[in-house]
Write a protein that holds these residues in place. Structure first.
Motif, short mmCIF file in Angstrom:
data_model
loop_
_atom_site.label_atom_id
_atom_site.label_comp_id
_atom_site.label_asym_id
_atom_site.label_seq_id
_atom_site.Cartn_x
_atom_site.Cartn_y
_atom_site.Cartn_z
N THR B 214 1.73 -7.60 15.49
CA THR B 214 1.64 -6.14 15.45
C THR B 214 2.24 -5.57 14.17
OG1 THR B 214 3.69 -6.01 16.71
CG2 THR B 214 1.63 -5.83 17.95
N ALA B 215 3.00 -6.40 13.44
CA ALA B 215 3.52 -5.93 12.15
C ALA B 215 2.38 -5.60 11.20
CB ALA B 215 4.43 -7.00 11.53
N LEU B 216 1.16 -6.09 11.51
CA LEU B 216 0.01 -5.84 10.64
C LEU B 216 -0.72 -4.54 10.98
CD1 LEU B 216 -1.44 -9.46 10.28
CD2 LEU B 216 -0.26 -8.11 8.55
N LYS B 217 -0.27 -3.84 12.03
CA LYS B 217 -0.92 -2.55 12.34
C LYS B 217 -0.72 -1.59 11.17
CE LYS B 217 -0.84 -2.39 17.39
NZ LYS B 217 -0.16 -1.76 18.54
N ASN B 218 0.52 -1.48 10.72
CA ASN B 218 0.83 -0.64 9.57
C ASN B 218 1.75 -1.39 8.62
OD1 ASN B 218 -0.50 1.99 10.08
ND2 ASN B 218 0.74 1.87 11.96
N PRO B 219 1.25 -2.43 8.01
CA PRO B 219 2.15 -3.30 7.23
C PRO B 219 2.44 -2.72 5.85
CG PRO B 219 -0.09 -4.10 7.09
CD PRO B 219 -0.14 -2.88 7.97
N PRO B 220 3.63 -2.97 5.34
CA PRO B 220 3.85 -2.67 3.92
C PRO B 220 3.12 -3.72 3.08
CG PRO B 220 5.76 -3.79 4.83
CD PRO B 220 4.80 -3.57 5.98
N ARG B 221 2.89 -3.38 1.83
CA ARG B 221 2.21 -4.29 0.92
C ARG B 221 2.95 -5.62 0.80
NH1 ARG B 221 3.00 -5.50 -4.10
NH2 ARG B 221 1.21 -6.21 -5.33
N THR B 222 4.28 -5.57 0.95
CA THR B 222 5.06 -6.80 0.81
C THR B 222 4.76 -7.78 1.95
OG1 THR B 222 6.86 -5.65 1.91
CG2 THR B 222 6.99 -5.86 -0.49
N LEU B 223 4.28 -7.29 3.09
CA LEU B 223 3.92 -8.18 4.19
C LEU B 223 2.52 -8.73 4.01
CD1 LEU B 223 4.41 -9.56 6.88
CD2 LEU B 223 3.73 -7.45 8.03
N ASP B 224 1.61 -7.87 3.57
CA ASP B 224 0.23 -8.32 3.35
C ASP B 224 -0.38 -7.48 2.24
OD1 ASP B 224 -2.18 -9.86 5.25
OD2 ASP B 224 -2.73 -8.49 3.62
N VAL B 225 -0.66 -8.13 1.12
CA VAL B 225 -1.18 -7.38 -0.04
C VAL B 225 -2.50 -6.71 0.24
CG1 VAL B 225 -0.11 -8.45 -2.04
CG2 VAL B 225 -2.03 -9.56 -0.95
N HIS B 226 -3.28 -7.29 1.14
CA HIS B 226 -4.60 -6.71 1.40
C HIS B 226 -4.54 -5.59 2.42
CE1 HIS B 226 -5.54 -10.96 0.11
NE2 HIS B 226 -6.16 -10.23 -0.80
N MET B 227 -3.73 -5.78 3.46
CA MET B 227 -3.70 -4.81 4.55
C MET B 227 -2.64 -3.75 4.36
SD MET B 227 -4.45 -7.14 7.91
CE MET B 227 -4.22 -8.89 7.63
N GLY B 228 -1.77 -3.91 3.36
CA GLY B 228 -0.65 -2.98 3.18
C GLY B 228 -1.11 -1.54 3.11
N VAL B 229 -0.46 -0.67 3.89
CA VAL B 229 -0.85 0.75 3.90
C VAL B 229 -0.51 1.41 2.56
CG1 VAL B 229 -0.74 1.10 6.39
CG2 VAL B 229 1.35 1.32 5.05
N ASP B 230 0.45 0.83 1.84
CA ASP B 230 0.80 1.36 0.52
C ASP B 230 0.06 0.59 -0.58
OD1 ASP B 230 2.14 -0.90 1.20
OD2 ASP B 230 4.05 -0.32 0.30
N GLY B 231 -0.98 -0.11 -0.18
CA GLY B 231 -1.77 -0.88 -1.16
C GLY B 231 -3.24 -0.70 -0.87
N LEU B 232 -3.91 -1.79 -0.56
CA LEU B 232 -5.36 -1.74 -0.36
C LEU B 232 -5.76 -1.20 1.01
CD1 LEU B 232 -6.09 -5.20 -1.98
CD2 LEU B 232 -6.76 -2.98 -2.92
N ASN B 233 -4.87 -1.38 1.99
CA ASN B 233 -5.12 -0.86 3.34
C ASN B 233 -6.43 -1.37 3.95
OD1 ASN B 233 -4.33 0.52 5.61
ND2 ASN B 233 -4.94 2.54 4.85
N PHE B 234 -6.68 -2.66 3.80
CA PHE B 234 -7.90 -3.25 4.35
C PHE B 234 -7.84 -3.31 5.87
CE2 PHE B 234 -9.36 -6.22 0.65
CZ PHE B 234 -9.69 -5.11 -0.09
N ALA B 235 -8.95 -2.96 6.51
CA ALA B 235 -9.14 -3.31 7.91
C ALA B 235 -9.55 -4.78 7.95
CB ALA B 235 -10.22 -2.44 8.53
#
Lengths: 217, 551
Positions: B214-235
């Motif tokens: 669930t950390a990937l629901k709204n992850p920071p970029r540091t957790l996932d570069v692709h899904m990070g809400v402060d980055g690419l915010n990929f679904a």
């Protein structure tokens, strides 16, 4: 026969020698770092430095080979058995008795027989071994898909490492030799200013005094 | 003096080559955006229909299937497409081996099997009402469109059957869902939609995969570069691109080495590999190291360097499970114990009467191995030697010599789970049910296995034991920013190399020939010793100090 101070190491030879020294020391230190013997550098920096130094040395050698052959100075490295026994006997026995070194440096012959043989071996055995394996190592990306590539890589690395150990041993002896005979400093100076005491034949002395007065003191 | 010019030139040359190697450590990270952008989905961007305006979705709806009928009224082909994918079929046949795989049949080393436990497990089936073998897989009105497409975040499903009283109490009193409001909210799936099931596989948050929480629901970029809400915010669908409701990326047939890379415009984009976006030479060649990194792509999966740790982001994953201790009760009642506080501060159960003991871990390095993309499944039909120390539920194959293989990171899951001692097979356990054979209620493993096997006509010797099972989970999510990727020294090091256990490849720095090292060290030490002795003998010999000799 007269002993005179003669310029026996040209500027290019000295440049070649010292650049080579610097690069070989760099290669030894970084190489043993890559091998995992120490961690003075990160692996990435060790590989980068090692590879860069290898490229620089390769470039230097292309020039020096060209120079050796165009100036015919390659002949200094031709081995000779004559006098070899005397030199060997001197280092292992005579030196302790205070005997005179049996070899007289000549203008046309800068190295004593043992030196010539040692440098020749270095040039035709150790250096090719380390270069061929080093370049094969470096170009692994180009042959990695051949059958048994990893086994070959392991063998290449083994020969490369073994050659490095031998070169390190050579370097140690090479430096130690500077303490024999003259003082360390006196041995070093010819490779810095180019001049060393050499026995000249009257013809050589006359030729140098007339045609190359800057090379004889 | 002039000779030293050469030395300086040499040094400069080296400095020039090496300058770029250190630049990798402090790559700039893009600035965070103030307002989070909407999640980026697959190719379908910017729809032409506003579902809040659809009369068909005004309701009222009394059940999920009624909503589905409304959806299918316009999306006339969606039902046919959807029923071909594994979210519906829970069935997958390996084309090469013919082996029957899929959630519907497989055994895992978490809650062991969904078959026979559909009443509970099929909560995560993208359909309505699958509780036993009678479920109609041809009825497209049973498709659950909402679970993937609603965007209110209020939607949930409860088990399809009641279960034993001891368990069903967990789901009592849940508020009803406003189906009409949920239906009008539909859009492209968000991370939370996929995550509703995929983050909670194995019975809890991040329990199963280790790289999906669930950390990937709204992850920071540091957790996932692709899904990070402060980055690419990929679904999820930005990479798991959909074509007729079939998703790119399969855990049954993994592409462990993409040899195609990026497609030309209009070509291949339907493959969820790193290379399908980043190409086959992903590192910009600005240094010797970067050149060499691109060469590594041949043997090392991107994930190996770029996912340095499993279960980042504060949610732990289960790494071992012991069914042997399940079934303990207090005053005849099941209980649970909390014994692990994870990174985000939440407490996790380390013991449950219905499941046994668990061990959690987070921020830990993966296991590594050559992987050709093919898993070898131990299914209910597989017989093995009961004396074996452990059984791999999904062993994997691969080697340096195999052109399809690369070194991949895995989460290793270890479990003690029940098996049929007499026949040497794994077993279906009947965990969920209203009957008195259901383990989650009566805590009798023998009965639960007997029913689990009998219901599907499977042989059971009547004698069960516990065997150690291992499962391997390829790690591919929670990609860290590049500055957190592994460095060369993490693998190229004599001890503590990440790849210590990986065989079939010579890794400089990790590997060496012992004899060359021993003889070489002796040679150098011997030379130094010889020099020392020669020098000392000279020093103490009568002629010490004689000068003026050539050599």
């Amino acid at each position: 026969m007269a002993t005179r101070r003669v310029k026996i190491f040209s500027l290019f030879e000295r440049f070649w020698h010292w650049s080579q020294m610097l690069l070989i020391v760099t290669l030894l230190i970084t190489g043993f770092g890559v091998h995992g013997f120490h961690s003075l550098f990160s692996f990435e920096d060790a590989v980068t430095l090692h590879t860069s130094a290898a490229f620089a040395l390769l470039l230097l050698w292309i020039f020096s080979v060209f120079w050796l052959f165009t100036t015919r100075t390659w002949r200094h490295f031709i081995p000779s058995a004559a006098g070899m026994w005397g030199v060997l006997r001197f280092y292992s026995y005579g030196i302790f008795k205070g005997e005179r070194h049996p070899y007289r440096k000549a203008y046309w012959r800068k190295h004593n027989p043992l030196q010539a043989l040692a440098y020749l071996m270095l040039k035709i055995v150790l250096f090719p071994a380390i270069w061929i394996t080093g370049l094969a190592y470096l170009s692994y990306f180009a042959w990695r898909n051949l059958p048994d590539a990893t086994q070959w890589l392991s063998d290449v690395a083994m020969v490369h490492t073994a050659a490095a150990f031998l070169i390190l041993a050579f370097v140690l002896i090479h430096v130690y030799m500077l303490t024999i005979g003259h003082s360390f400093r006196e041995h070093l100076m010819p490779m810095i200013n180019g001049f060393d005491e050499v026995d000249l034949s009257p013809e050589e002395e006359a030729y140098l005094s007339k045609d190359q007065p800057g090379d004889i003191r | 003096m002039r000779a030293s010019i050469g030395a300086v030139a040499g040094l400069l040359l080296i400095a020039l080559f090496s300058a770029s190697s250190s630049a990798r450590d402090n790559w700039p990270t893009p600035p965070a955006t103030a307002v989070p952008a909407p999640q980026i989905s697959g190719p379908l961007q910017g729809g032409t229909a506003d579902h809040t305006k659809f009369d068909q979705l005004r309701g009222p709806f009394s059940s999920g299937p009624e909503v589905t009928v409304a959806c299918l009224g316009c999306h006339t082909e969606a039902g046919d497409h959807f029923m071909r994918n594994i979210h519906w079929t829970w069935s997958y046949t390996n084309e090469e081996t013919g082996q029957q795989l899929g959630k519907r049949y497989l055994i895992n080393n978490f809650c062991t099997n969904s078959r026979g436990n559909e009443g509970m497990c099929a909560q995560c089936h993208a359909g309505y009402g699958w509780k036993d073998e009678s479920f109609d897989f041809t009825d497209e009105t049973n498709i659950d469109c909402l679970v993937c497409h609603e965007t209110t975040g209020t939607y949930y499903k409860t088990p399809n059957s009641d279960g034993h009283a001891a368990c069903s109490v967990m789901f009592e009193g849940k508020p009803p869902i406003d189906l009409a409001a949920v239906a009008r909210s539909v859009g492209l799936p968000q991370r939370a939609n996929c995550g509703a099931c995929h983050f909670n596989g194995g019975g809890g948050d991040n329990v199963k995969h280790g790289d999906l929480s669930t950390a990937l629901k709204n992850p920071p970029r540091t957790l996932d570069v692709h899904m990070g809400v402060d980055g690419l915010n990929f679904a999820c669908t930005a990479c798991h691109v959909t074509n007729r409701h079939i998703w790119a990326g399969s855990r049954y047939q993994v592409i462990s080495k993409d040899t195609e890379g990026m497609g030309k415009p209009g070509q291949r984009s339907d493959v969820a590999t790193c290379e399908s976006c980043h190409g086959l030479s992903p590192h910009p060649v600005n240094s010797l190291a970067a050149f060499k990194l691109n060469d590594h792509v041949q043997s090392i999966a991107c994930q190996t360097c770029h996912i340095p740790e499993i279960a980042r982001g504060g949610v732990a994953t289960v790494v071992s499970w012991d069914w042997r201790t399940a079934g303990k009760t207090r005053d005849g009642e099941g209980y649970h114990e909390e014994g692990y506080i994870q990174g985000n501060g939440d407490h996790r159960y380390t013991y449950k009467s219905i499941k046994g003991d668990f061990t959690f871990d987070e921020n830990f390095p993966p296991s590594y191995g050559w992987f050709d993309g093919q898993m070898l499944y131990t299914t209910i039909d597989t017989t093995f030697d009961p004396q074996a120390e452990s059984i791999e539920i999904n062993g994997f194959t691969g080697s340096r010599e195999d052109p399809k293989s690369r070194i991949w990171p895995f989460k290793r899951m270890q479990t003690w789970q029940p098996y049929d001692k007499g026949n040497g097979t794994l077993v279906y356990t009947h965990l969920w049910g209203e009957d008195d054979a259901a383990y989650w209620g009566n805590y009798e493993m023998g009965k639960s296995i007997a029913k689990g096997m009998a219901d599907f006509g499977l042989p059971y010797s009547g004698e069960f034991g516990f065997i150690q099972t291992i499962s391997w989970w390829p790690i591919t999510h929670m990609v860290a920013p590049k500055e957190q990727a592994l460095s060369c020294g993490d693998c190229h090091i004599p001890t503590r190399s990440r790849l210590t256990s990986v065989e079939g490849v010579y890794i400089p720095g990790r590997d060496r020939n012992r004899w060359v090292d021993i003889i070489g060290t002796l040679l150098v030490a011997g030379t130094l010793g010889g020099i020392l002795i020669h020098g000392l003998v000279r020093f103490f010999s009568p002629s010490h100090g004689s000068k003026g000799e050539h050599h």
